[in-house]
Motif scaffolding. Structure first.
Motif, PDB file in Angstrom:
ATOM      1  N   PRO A  78      14.926 -27.937 -77.021  1.00  0.00           N
ATOM      2  CA  PRO A  78      15.763 -26.737 -77.136  1.00  0.00           C
ATOM      3  C   PRO A  78      15.079 -25.496 -76.545  1.00  0.00           C
ATOM      4  N   TYR A  79      14.931 -25.500 -75.236  1.00  0.00           N
ATOM      5  CA  TYR A  79      14.219 -24.422 -74.560  1.00  0.00           C
ATOM      6  C   TYR A  79      15.107 -23.182 -74.468  1.00  0.00           C
ATOM      7  N   LEU A  80      14.591 -22.057 -74.937  1.00  0.00           N
ATOM      8  CA  LEU A  80      15.311 -20.791 -74.895  1.00  0.00           C
ATOM      9  C   LEU A  80      14.517 -19.763 -74.104  1.00  0.00           C
ATOM     10  N   TYR A  81      15.225 -18.957 -73.348  1.00  0.00           N
ATOM     11  CA  TYR A  81      14.622 -17.885 -72.557  1.00  0.00           C
ATOM     12  C   TYR A  81      14.817 -16.554 -73.280  1.00  0.00           C
ATOM     13  N   ASP A  82      13.805 -15.703 -73.240  1.00  0.00           N
ATOM     14  CA  ASP A  82      13.943 -14.336 -73.740  1.00  0.00           C
ATOM     15  C   ASP A  82      14.552 -13.486 -72.642  1.00  0.00           C
ATOM     16  N   LEU A  83      15.337 -12.502 -73.043  1.00  0.00           N
ATOM     17  CA  LEU A  83      16.017 -11.645 -72.088  1.00  0.00           C
ATOM     18  C   LEU A  83      15.917 -10.201 -72.554  1.00  0.00           C
ATOM     19  N   LYS A  84      15.606  -9.299 -71.633  1.00  0.00           N
ATOM     20  CA  LYS A  84      15.631  -7.872 -71.910  1.00  0.00           C
ATOM     21  C   LYS A  84      16.377  -7.190 -70.772  1.00  0.00           C
ATOM     22  N   VAL A  85      17.383  -6.421 -71.129  1.00  0.00           N
ATOM     23  CA  VAL A  85      18.157  -5.655 -70.163  1.00  0.00           C
ATOM     24  C   VAL A  85      17.977  -4.186 -70.525  1.00  0.00           C
ATOM     25  N   SER A  86      17.618  -3.396 -69.539  1.00  0.00           N
ATOM     26  CA  SER A  86      17.382  -1.986 -69.846  1.00  0.00           C
ATOM     27  C   SER A  86      17.954  -1.085 -68.758  1.00  0.00           C
ATOM     28  N   THR A  87      18.265   0.117 -69.178  1.00  0.00           N
ATOM     29  CA  THR A  87      18.672   1.204 -68.295  1.00  0.00           C
ATOM     30  C   THR A  87      17.703   2.347 -68.581  1.00  0.00           C
ATOM     31  N   PRO A  88      17.797   3.428 -67.861  1.00  0.00           N
ATOM     32  CA  PRO A  88      16.891   4.549 -68.168  1.00  0.00           C
ATOM     33  C   PRO A  88      17.041   5.098 -69.585  1.00  0.00           C
ATOM     34  N   THR A  89      18.189   4.859 -70.236  1.00  0.00           N
ATOM     35  CA  THR A  89      18.405   5.447 -71.558  1.00  0.00           C
ATOM     36  C   THR A  89      18.552   4.439 -72.697  1.00  0.00           C
ATOM     37  N   ASP A  90      18.542   3.153 -72.397  1.00  0.00           N
ATOM     38  CA  ASP A  90      18.782   2.176 -73.459  1.00  0.00           C
ATOM     39  C   ASP A  90      18.211   0.829 -73.058  1.00  0.00           C
ATOM     40  N   ALA A  91      18.030  -0.035 -74.046  1.00  0.00           N
ATOM     41  CA  ALA A  91      17.558  -1.397 -73.790  1.00  0.00           C
ATOM     42  C   ALA A  91      18.090  -2.316 -74.879  1.00  0.00           C
ATOM     43  N   VAL A  92      18.288  -3.566 -74.510  1.00  0.00           N
ATOM     44  CA  VAL A  92      18.716  -4.581 -75.465  1.00  0.00           C
ATOM     45  C   VAL A  92      17.937  -5.857 -75.179  1.00  0.00           C
ATOM     46  N   THR A  93      17.576  -6.558 -76.232  1.00  0.00           N
ATOM     47  CA  THR A  93      16.886  -7.843 -76.073  1.00  0.00           C
ATOM     48  C   THR A  93      17.768  -8.939 -76.656  1.00  0.00           C
ATOM     49  N   SER A  94      17.639 -10.126 -76.097  1.00  0.00           N
ATOM     50  CA  SER A  94      18.409 -11.264 -76.566  1.00  0.00           C
ATOM     51  C   SER A  94      17.712 -12.541 -76.099  1.00  0.00           C
ATOM     52  N   TYR A  95      18.431 -13.630 -76.068  1.00  0.00           N
ATOM     53  CA  TYR A  95      17.921 -14.899 -75.579  1.00  0.00           C
ATOM     54  C   TYR A  95      19.087 -15.671 -74.977  1.00  0.00           C
ATOM     55  N   PHE A  96      18.760 -16.720 -74.244  1.00  0.00           N
ATOM     56  CA  PHE A  96      19.801 -17.614 -73.749  1.00  0.00           C
ATOM     57  C   PHE A  96      19.195 -18.977 -73.473  1.00  0.00           C
ATOM     58  N   GLY A  97      20.060 -19.979 -73.477  1.00  0.00           N
ATOM     59  CA  GLY A  97      19.689 -21.326 -73.088  1.00  0.00           C
ATOM     60  C   GLY A  97      20.556 -21.747 -71.918  1.00  0.00           C
ATOM     61  N   LEU A  98      20.010 -22.550 -71.043  1.00  0.00           N
ATOM     62  CA  LEU A  98      20.756 -23.055 -69.891  1.00  0.00           C
ATOM     63  C   LEU A  98      21.212 -24.476 -70.197  1.00  0.00           C
ATOM     64  N   ARG A  99      22.520 -24.669 -70.221  1.00  0.00           N
ATOM     65  CA  ARG A  99      23.079 -25.989 -70.520  1.00  0.00           C
ATOM     66  C   ARG A  99      24.475 -26.073 -69.950  1.00  0.00           C
ATOM     67  N   THR A 100      24.892 -27.284 -69.664  1.00  0.00           N
ATOM     68  CA  THR A 100      26.267 -27.513 -69.233  1.00  0.00           C
ATOM     69  C   THR A 100      26.878 -28.596 -70.113  1.00  0.00           C
ATOM     70  N   PHE A 101      28.157 -28.435 -70.396  1.00  0.00           N
ATOM     71  CA  PHE A 101      28.927 -29.462 -71.089  1.00  0.00           C
ATOM     72  C   PHE A 101      30.096 -29.846 -70.192  1.00  0.00           C
ATOM     73  N   ALA A 102      30.363 -31.136 -70.098  1.00  0.00           N
ATOM     74  CA  ALA A 102      31.482 -31.627 -69.297  1.00  0.00           C
ATOM     75  C   ALA A 102      31.879 -32.993 -69.849  1.00  0.00           C
ATOM     76  N   LEU A 103      32.943 -33.542 -69.302  1.00  0.00           N
ATOM     77  CA  LEU A 103      33.336 -34.913 -69.597  1.00  0.00           C
ATOM     78  C   LEU A 103      33.120 -35.754 -68.359  1.00  0.00           C
ATOM     79  N   GLY A 104      32.587 -36.947 -68.541  1.00  0.00           N
ATOM     80  CA  GLY A 104      32.360 -37.852 -67.422  1.00  0.00           C
ATOM     81  C   GLY A 104      32.974 -39.208 -67.700  1.00  0.00           C
ATOM     82  N   ASP A 105      33.239 -39.946 -66.650  1.00  0.00           N
ATOM     83  CA  ASP A 105      33.821 -41.274 -66.785  1.00  0.00           C
ATOM     84  C   ASP A 105      32.727 -42.300 -67.038  1.00  0.00           C
ATOM     85  N   GLY A 106      32.784 -42.910 -68.209  1.00  0.00           N
ATOM     86  CA  GLY A 106      31.846 -43.963 -68.566  1.00  0.00           C
ATOM     87  C   GLY A 106      32.519 -45.309 -68.486  1.00  0.00           C
ATOM     88  N   PRO A 107      31.813 -46.383 -68.815  1.00  0.00           N
ATOM     89  CA  PRO A 107      32.386 -47.726 -68.717  1.00  0.00           C
ATOM     90  C   PRO A 107      33.562 -47.957 -69.671  1.00  0.00           C
TER      91      PRO A 107
END
Length: 124
Positions: free
Chosen positions: A17-46
């Motif tokens: 469960p690898y998570l990335y830290d994220l910080k977004v800032s402007t000259p007057t404000d900043a916010v921190t968060s996190y995100f994970g990279l993942r995809t969900f889809a349906l595939g054809d199995g047997p």
């Protein structure tokens, strides 16, 4: 629109469960968060359509969580109480929770993300 390039990206999964830290800032404000990279889809199995997590067939097994506490009904008394059911998933050898009939506090989802638990959310 903002694009972020992640060199040698690590995908989030129940086993890693690898998570990335994220910080977004402007000259007057900043916010921190996190995100994970993942995809969900349906595939054809047997034997028909199957879930794909990050392009891989993944068997998802879990339980129904109504997030109810006897001393607060739908309000958890502590952060530890929020984490308890999510932590139980691995104890039972599972990798998924179906969250039923409500939206939990954001902290609950953070526990699921950090512990590698897939969340199926009812449409509420």
């Amino acid at each position: 629109e903002v694009s972020i390039f992640v060199a040698r990206a690590t995908a989030w999964s129940p086993s890693e469960p690898y998570l990335y830290d994220l910080k977004v800032s402007t000259p007057t404000d900043a916010v921190t968060s996190y995100f994970g990279l993942r995809t969900f889809a349906l595939g054809d199995g047997p034997k028909g359509r199957r879930p794909l997590l990050n392009g891989n067939f993944t068997f998802l097994a879990g339980f129904l969580d109504q997030s109810w506490w006897p001393d607060g009904q739908y309000t958890a008394p502590t952060d530890e109480a929020l984490a308890f059911d999510v932590e139980a998933v691995a104890t039972f050898g599972l990798n998924m929770i179906r969250l039923h009939q409500k939206v939990n506090p954001e902290r609950w989802y953070w526990h699921a993300d950090r512990l590698g638990v897939v969340v199926f959310q009812d449409m509420v």
